[in-house]
Scaffold this active site. Structure first.
Site, PDB file in Angstrom:
ATOM      1  CE  LYS A 309       3.005   3.111  -9.887  1.00 20.92           C
ATOM      2  NZ  LYS A 309       3.625   2.717  -8.595  1.00 20.92           N
ATOM      3  CD  GLU A 395       3.108  -5.930   5.134  1.00 21.76           C
ATOM      4  OE1 GLU A 395       2.737  -4.957   4.447  1.00 21.76           O
ATOM      5  OE2 GLU A 395       2.786  -7.116   4.875  1.00 21.76           O
ATOM      6  NE  ARG A 423      -1.467  -6.881   5.514  1.00 22.89           N
ATOM      7  CZ  ARG A 423      -1.519  -7.092   4.204  1.00 22.89           C
ATOM      8  NH1 ARG A 423      -0.661  -6.478   3.412  1.00 22.89           N
ATOM      9  NH2 ARG A 423      -2.392  -7.918   3.678  1.00 22.89           N
TER      10      ARG A 423
END
Length: 657
Positions: A309, A395, A423
């Site tokens: 990243k 979640e 969610r």
């Protein structure tokens, strides 16, 4: 306009068709130019940064190898989609990203035919791509469908092999291991493995979501290792025997045991996917060579790709969390930290409160679904590491985990964005509220969030929370009230939620005491005449100016549920009209609760409900979107004057009973 001299390859690539005209030997040059252009562009405009830098080579290889947009490319989350947008006709508009009327921060179907599925939340690519593949197969289509996921989103493009006149197709997915903990992806993987398609899943392993990846899945992936010898033996042996024969079954069983010796975990094998890798995800020739080879293999395949990243920009490689998303910056100097902000953000108010309350009550346990930085838990995670639980992008699990903790006498606090709590809605109802469990929800990013657009806006929480029995729902008007409401929610023995906006408040000083408010009691801010303004949360500030301008009564309602019915009935007897103001959907929102209260008592008082209309607002600054929604001070005043004109006298009140 792009500089042809600085970007001789990229300047000639308006679409992937142009990219596919570039010789394979020059693709590394394209990737270098694309990375440099991405750094230059995001430094100018701001936006998601590190994730896109990490998939530059992969994006080039995918668009060069696959016939997009005819072959479907499905991105998950979208944090890493900037290189994709640059290569698909939006190169010269990339600096408008996240700005009003500019490019969307995530893939958006209305924006480009190359954005085959709109995303913003994680873990959707598996299901979406599998659905596309099934529908395409039923139509007899020969398209390939490619799903890409990375940077903290679970998901992978899934594919079902289809044949038409002897032609076969493959679907390729790219998935980030930080997303591997999300249940939705496992559901789709389970379905795809049962179908046993010819497909390739590219595991984009960068060790990160927004912050460091967590969980057993991450540890397992760290142990996976390549076994090219085993792969060669496997494929060569299969060609020499009849599928289903005794020898074939024997070799298959031997392969499973041998694979267990080479690879510490056989998760992918058990799901029916053959594992290959890891390989360098920044090596364009190797990526193309490997993917080209895997396209010819039968059955579901997993290719493990190692990426970094922030690749190619040293500050972003060193500080991967800080460079996940950035504002405009000097690419030579990197991000220059500003002096302390004059006003703390609501997120910071929560983070400080959490540490103070944890010090006061050892029963407090904090949970976040992979949003440590965004939800303000960095300090808490350091000071109370044994009481901090990052569950990854899960979640639903986060909510039910809190319910389980509450069953044993703990007092869990779930720190979550409004849009992400959607969610876990079934768990909120079934596992927490139905059992009246003592769970506190600290809901960040309530209302319009601005640049991240409708996928991240908390436009519906008043509506979806107030209809749930046993819930207490609060919306603070300022920073000090936010701290008091968090204390109120925590001390309340049952489910309670505090919903606050992104960014800073009006600058009200925050008291250090952990003081609770009386539940269900509003605050009278101003006594006026004619019209009573009933403002919720962040809307109190603009309504203060409106109330002064039109000599109206102003109430800081504080509680979305329970409403202060006693005050409402008192005001109904002395005012000619109510105006409710909230940065939430009008449908089913707090204003609807006020109207329901009046109707229940047989009062036909006119009620003007101001809030978010029945539609989605695109990205822009929060201020721009509030004005567009009619929720800035000028628009609120105009709406009141247009609706009521001359104020109705209180004597016009009538009962429907």
């Amino acid at each position: 306009m792009i500089d042809l001299k600085r970007y001789p390859h990229l300047a000639r690539i308006d679409t992937p068709d142009d990219l596919r005209k570039v010789p394979e030997t020059e693709l590394e040059d394209v990737a270098r130019e694309l990375r440099a252009y991405l750094i230059e562009s995001v430094a100018t405009s701001g936006g998601h940064f590190g994730a896109g830098l990490g998939v530059v080579e992969l994006t080039v290889a995918l668009h060069w190898l696959f016939d997009t947009p005819r072959d479907r490319l499905v991105w998950d989350v979208g944090h890493q989609c900037y290189p994709h947008k640059i290569l698909t006709g939006r190169r010269d508009r990339i600096t408008t990203i996240k700005k009003k009327d500019g490019l969307a921060p995530f893939p958006k179907r209305e924006e480009s035919e190359y954005d085959t599925f709109g995303v913003g939340h994680s873990s959707t690519s598996v299901s979406a791509a599998l659905g596309m593949a099934i529908a395409a197969q039923r139509k007899g289509d020969e398209r390939k469908i490619v799903a890409v996921i990375g940077d903290g989103a679970m998901g992978a493009g899934m594919a079902i092999a289809a044949q038409r006149k002897g032609d076969e197709r493959k679907i390729v997915a790219v998935i980030g291991d930080g997303a591997m903990g999300a249940g939705m992806a496992f559901e789709a993987l389970n379905h795809g493995g049962d179908v046993e398609p010819d497909m390739l899943v590219i595991l984009n392993d960068n060790g990160m979501s927004i912050s460091e990846n967590v969980g057993a899945m991450t540890k397992m992936l760290a142990r996976l290792m390549a076994s090219r010898t085993l792969n060669r033996i496997r494929e060569h042996g299969k060609k020499m025997m009849t599928r289903g024969s005794f020898l074939w079954r024997f070799v298959k069983r031997w392969e499973e045991h041998a694979k267990g010796m080479f690879v510490p975990s056989t998760l992918f094998e058990e799901l029916g996917f053959h594992y290959t890798g890891p390989i360098d995800g920044h090596d364009v020739p190797l990526l193309i060579q490997t993917m080209r080879m895997l396209k010819e293999l039968k059955g579901p395949q997993v290719l493990h790709v190692i990426t970094t990243k922030g690749k190619g920009y040293p500050p972003a490689e060193r500080e991967q969390i800080e460079y996940h998303a950035v504002g405009p910056f000097d690419p030579q100097a990197g991000i220059v930290k500003k002096a302390g902000a004059a006003k703390p953000t609501y997120t910071e108010i929560f983070g400080d409160w959490l540490c103070d309350m944890a010090a006061a009550d050892t029963r407090l346990l904090a949970i976040t679904p992979a949003m440590r930085e965004g939800s303000g838990l960095v300090r808490y995670s350091r000071e109370f590491p044994q009481r901090y639980f990052d569950v990854g992008i899960a979640e639903q699990h986060a909510v039910t985990l809190a319910a389980g903790m509450a069953c044993e006498g703990a007092k869990p606090v779930v720190a979550i964005y409004s849009t992400f709590l959607q969610r876990g809605y079934d768990q909120l109802i079934h596992d927490v509220a139905l059992q009246d469990l003592d769970v506190t929800f600290a809901i960040d990013r309530g209302g319009l969030v601005g640049p991240d657009g409708p996928t991240h806006a908390g436009s519906f929480d008043h509506s979806y929370l107030r209809c749930i029995p046993n819930m207490v729902v609060m919306a603070p008007a300022d920073e000090d009230e936010c701290r008091k409401m968090l204390t109120t929610a925590f001390l309340h023995e049952g489910p309670a939620a505090v919903r606050y906006p992104r960014g800073s408040g009006s600058g009200v000083a925050v008291q250090k005491e952990l003081t609770a408010l009386p539940i269900g009691k509003a605050e009278m801010r101003r006594r006026g005449r004619g019209v009573a303004l009933l403002a919720f949360g962040a809307m109190v500030a603009p309504c203060t100016r409106v109330a002064d301008a039109i000599d109206a009564t102003l109430v800081n309602m504080r509680f979305v549920k329970p409403l202060d019915e006693a005050l409402l009935l008192e005001l109904a007897a002395t005012h000619s009209a109510f105006v409710t103001i909230e940065d939430n959907a009008i449908a089913g929102g707090a204003g609807s609760g006020v109207a329901e209260c009046l109707a229940a008592h047989g009062l036909a008082l006119p009620v003007l409900q101001l809030g978010l209309a029945d539609g989605f607002l695109d990205h822009g600054s929060r201020e721009e979107l509030l004005a567009q929604a009619g929720l800035d001070a000028a628009s609120i005043e105009n709406a009141i004057r247009a609706r009521f004109g001359t104020f109705m006298p209180a004597s016009s009140l009538r009962s429907v009973s």
